[in-house]
Scaffold this motif. Structure first.
Motif, PDB file in Angstrom:
ATOM      1  N   ALA A   1       0.737  -1.125  -0.059  1.00 33.96           N
ATOM      2  CA  ALA A   1       0.043  -0.068   0.023  1.00 33.96           C
ATOM      3  C   ALA A   1       0.917   1.305   0.040  1.00 33.96           C
ATOM      4  CB  ALA A   1      -0.899   0.107   1.110  1.00 33.96           C
ATOM      5  N   LEU A   2       1.845   1.240   0.872  1.00 33.53           N
ATOM      6  CA  LEU A   2       2.652   2.367   0.903  1.00 33.53           C
ATOM      7  C   LEU A   2       3.547   2.520  -0.332  1.00 33.53           C
ATOM      8  CD1 LEU A   2       3.760   2.515   4.576  1.00 33.53           C
ATOM      9  CD2 LEU A   2       1.857   3.886   3.358  1.00 33.53           C
ATOM     10  N   ILE A   3       4.246   1.521  -0.813  1.00 39.84           N
ATOM     11  CA  ILE A   3       5.176   1.788  -1.788  1.00 39.84           C
ATOM     12  C   ILE A   3       4.554   1.630  -3.001  1.00 39.84           C
ATOM     13  CG2 ILE A   3       7.339   0.847  -2.756  1.00 39.84           C
ATOM     14  CD1 ILE A   3       8.320   0.159  -0.123  1.00 39.84           C
ATOM     15  N   CYS A   4       4.089   0.652  -3.447  1.00 44.77           N
ATOM     16  CA  CYS A   4       3.431   0.486  -4.884  1.00 44.77           C
ATOM     17  C   CYS A   4       2.307   1.816  -5.075  1.00 44.77           C
ATOM     18  CB  CYS A   4       2.864  -0.639  -4.951  1.00 44.77           C
ATOM     19  SG  CYS A   4       4.085  -1.992  -4.765  1.00 44.77           S
ATOM     20  N   GLN A   5       1.444   1.795  -4.171  1.00 43.69           N
ATOM     21  CA  GLN A   5       0.261   2.756  -4.373  1.00 43.69           C
ATOM     22  C   GLN A   5       0.818   4.388  -4.508  1.00 43.69           C
ATOM     23  OE1 GLN A   5      -2.477   1.818  -5.755  1.00 43.69           O
ATOM     24  NE2 GLN A   5      -1.509  -0.113  -5.630  1.00 43.69           N
ATOM     25  N   GLY A   6       1.842   4.437  -3.334  1.00 44.71           N
ATOM     26  CA  GLY A   6       2.379   5.705  -3.044  1.00 44.71           C
ATOM     27  C   GLY A   6       3.293   6.135  -4.372  1.00 44.71           C
TER      28      GLY A   6
END
Length: 110
Positions: A15-20
């Motif tokens: 959630a944090l890395i890919c979506q960010g």
């Protein structure tokens, strides 16, 4: 996969890395067209319509031109290193675009 990290940690990383990263890239791609009115007002209408059109399309031109090389770079270099360098360069170019008011620099940074 459980030996590496628990499921909640992997979900958080996704959630944090890919979506960010996607959110940052979307912001970067939409910032140029959204700021054209402000650029025109701040630079005393010294831009022509053709120059604004080119500036608004430079991020798409850049993505198209670099996509030719990007696939090969991903085969030759470690993906994490390549992504880190690309995100750093993107952040620097976005900052330069927002801070500098020279046409050439803005074209290169867009």
């Amino acid at each position: 996969a459980e030996a590496v990290a628990p499921r909640w940690a992997r979900t958080l990383i996704f959630a944090l890395i890919c979506q960010g990263v996607q959110a940052f890239m979307s912001y970067d791609g939409g910032a140029t067209p959204a700021s054209l009115d402000t650029i025109q007002a701040e630079m005393d209408n010294s831009w022509t319509a053709a120059e604004f059109g080119l500036l608004g399309s430079m991020d798409k031109i850049g993505m198209t031109a670099t996509s030719i090389i990007w696939g090969r770079c991903l085969q030759l270099c470690p993906p994490k290193l390549l992504l880190s360098v690309a995100l750093f360069m993107n952040a620097c170019a976005t900052a330069a675009f927002g801070l500098l008011r020279h046409k050439g620099v803005m074209y290169a940074a867009a």
